[in-house]
Design a protein around this motif. Structure first.
Motif, PDB file in Angstrom:
ATOM      1  N   TRP A   1      -7.832  19.793 -76.323  1.00 16.45           N
ATOM      2  CA  TRP A   1      -6.678  20.108 -77.130  1.00 16.45           C
ATOM      3  C   TRP A   1      -5.335  18.398 -76.679  1.00 16.45           C
ATOM      4  O   TRP A   1      -5.751  18.309 -75.653  1.00 16.45           O
ATOM      5  N   ARG A   2      -4.471  18.476 -77.822  1.00 18.39           N
ATOM      6  CA  ARG A   2      -3.686  16.934 -77.396  1.00 18.39           C
ATOM      7  C   ARG A   2      -2.503  17.735 -76.834  1.00 18.39           C
ATOM      8  O   ARG A   2      -1.471  18.686 -77.092  1.00 18.39           O
ATOM      9  N   LEU A   3      -2.347  16.844 -75.281  1.00 15.35           N
ATOM     10  CA  LEU A   3      -1.119  17.020 -74.755  1.00 15.35           C
ATOM     11  C   LEU A   3       0.054  16.789 -76.460  1.00 15.35           C
ATOM     12  O   LEU A   3       0.952  15.255 -76.704  1.00 15.35           O
ATOM     13  N   THR A   4       1.258  16.933 -76.492  1.00 16.85           N
ATOM     14  CA  THR A   4       2.439  17.164 -77.023  1.00 16.85           C
ATOM     15  C   THR A   4       3.533  16.330 -76.428  1.00 16.85           C
ATOM     16  O   THR A   4       4.315  15.704 -77.112  1.00 16.85           O
ATOM     17  N   HIS A   5       3.922  17.578 -75.552  1.00 13.67           N
ATOM     18  CA  HIS A   5       4.937  17.087 -74.923  1.00 13.67           C
ATOM     19  C   HIS A   5       5.689  17.689 -73.509  1.00 13.67           C
ATOM     20  O   HIS A   5       4.478  18.770 -72.909  1.00 13.67           O
ATOM     21  N   ARG A   6       6.220  17.053 -72.225  1.00 12.51           N
ATOM     22  CA  ARG A   6       5.999  17.710 -71.075  1.00 12.51           C
ATOM     23  C   ARG A   6       8.107  17.446 -71.191  1.00 12.51           C
ATOM     24  O   ARG A   6       8.965  17.277 -71.612  1.00 12.51           O
ATOM     25  N   ALA A   7       8.400  19.213 -70.623  1.00 12.34           N
ATOM     26  CA  ALA A   7       9.657  19.753 -70.526  1.00 12.34           C
ATOM     27  C   ALA A   7       9.573  20.702 -69.098  1.00 12.34           C
ATOM     28  O   ALA A   7       9.434  21.489 -68.997  1.00 12.34           O
ATOM     29  N   PRO A   8      10.870  20.612 -68.953  1.00 11.69           N
ATOM     30  CA  PRO A   8      11.011  21.415 -68.131  1.00 11.69           C
ATOM     31  C   PRO A   8      11.100  23.039 -68.891  1.00 11.69           C
ATOM     32  O   PRO A   8      11.373  23.108 -69.941  1.00 11.69           O
ATOM     33  N   ALA A   9      10.159  24.518 -67.785  1.00  6.42           N
ATOM     34  CA  ALA A   9      10.301  25.091 -68.401  1.00  6.42           C
ATOM     35  C   ALA A   9      12.266  25.840 -68.975  1.00  6.42           C
ATOM     36  O   ALA A   9      12.998  25.803 -68.482  1.00  6.42           O
ATOM     37  N   ASP A  10      12.191  27.434 -69.611  1.00  2.00           N
ATOM     38  CA  ASP A  10      13.054  27.810 -69.524  1.00  2.00           C
ATOM     39  C   ASP A  10      13.362  28.719 -69.309  1.00  2.00           C
ATOM     40  O   ASP A  10      14.101  29.800 -69.416  1.00  2.00           O
ATOM     41  N   TRP A  11      12.616  28.910 -67.927  1.00  3.36           N
ATOM     42  CA  TRP A  11      13.218  29.593 -67.382  1.00  3.36           C
ATOM     43  C   TRP A  11      12.542  29.797 -65.819  1.00  3.36           C
ATOM     44  O   TRP A  11      12.040  28.284 -65.809  1.00  3.36           O
TER      45      TRP A  11
ATOM     46  N   TRP B   1       2.692  20.680 -73.228  1.00  2.00           N
ATOM     47  CA  TRP B   1       2.898  21.699 -74.827  1.00  2.00           C
ATOM     48  C   TRP B   1       2.203  20.774 -75.142  1.00  2.00           C
ATOM     49  O   TRP B   1       1.570  20.141 -75.426  1.00  2.00           O
ATOM     50  N   TYR B   2       0.979  22.004 -75.611  1.00  2.00           N
ATOM     51  CA  TYR B   2      -0.077  21.487 -76.477  1.00  2.00           C
ATOM     52  C   TYR B   2      -1.201  22.112 -77.666  1.00  2.00           C
ATOM     53  O   TYR B   2      -0.353  22.562 -77.838  1.00  2.00           O
ATOM     54  N   GLU B   3      -1.642  21.298 -78.252  1.00  2.00           N
ATOM     55  CA  GLU B   3      -2.053  21.390 -79.576  1.00  2.00           C
ATOM     56  C   GLU B   3      -3.280  21.521 -80.451  1.00  2.00           C
ATOM     57  O   GLU B   3      -3.641  19.780 -79.240  1.00  2.00           O
ATOM     58  N   LYS B   4      -3.813  21.764 -80.708  1.00  2.00           N
ATOM     59  CA  LYS B   4      -4.743  20.977 -81.480  1.00  2.00           C
ATOM     60  C   LYS B   4      -5.275  21.892 -82.997  1.00  2.00           C
ATOM     61  O   LYS B   4      -5.241  22.729 -83.109  1.00  2.00           O
ATOM     62  N   ARG B   5      -5.985  20.901 -83.766  1.00  2.00           N
ATOM     63  CA  ARG B   5      -6.018  21.169 -85.148  1.00  2.00           C
ATOM     64  C   ARG B   5      -7.433  21.567 -85.309  1.00  2.00           C
ATOM     65  O   ARG B   5      -8.305  21.504 -84.729  1.00  2.00           O
TER      66      ARG B   5
END
Length: 156
Positions: free
Chosen positions: A128-138, A150-154
């Protein structure tokens, strides 16, 4: 350990797995009013249960809340007493394999808190590839806002 599609009959035991995970790790951060329904989030496609010696020990699901976006790996939990045995890896592999044939978009997404390195290291080991990091919306019950990864895998 074996993995099979989740049935409604699994939910009672899976709620116990979720309770132990919440009590030990704080996941989910807020205990849901209806934990069995929480295991079936919006856009639910399918889910699997991991079993060991006749007891549910883990769970993972796939959801597609947006038909035009990558599907989500959701609700991956392993009973604390059964960790370190490859259960999370096997559940994730099951979800990835099923998504390769069942999802319209050839990718999967997931998110995880920064404070759970065991989880995000598993995802990275599995490609899995890390796409970005940011504060949660909770916020957590103590009011702190965790950092999300946040991760994504093709898939193909």
């Amino acid at each position: 350990m074996h993995i099979r599609p989740r049935s409604d009959d699994d939910l009672r035991q899976l709620v116990e797995v979720l309770r132990r995970t919440h009590d030990q790790d704080g996941y989910p951060a807020h205990w849901p009013n209806d934990p069995a329904s929480w295991l079936t989030p919006p856009g639910h496609l399918t889910a699997w249960t991991a079993w060991s010696s006749g007891t549910a020990v883990g769970h993972v699901g796939l959801a597609a809340p947006d038909r035009d976006a990558a599907s989500l790996v959701t609700r991956l939990v392993v009973h604390p007493d059964h960790r370190g045995r490859g259960i999370a890896d096997a559940l994730l592999a099951t979800a990835e394999a099923a998504a390769g044939t069942a999802c319209a978009v050839p990718a999967l997404r997931l998110d995880v808190t920064e404070e759970t390195p065991g989880a995000w290291r598993l995802y990275e080991r599995r490609g899995w590839r890390l796409t970005h990091r940011a504060p949660a919306d909770w916020a957590k019950p103590d009011g702190t806002v965790p950092t999300m990864r946040w991760y994504e895998k093709r898939l193909w």
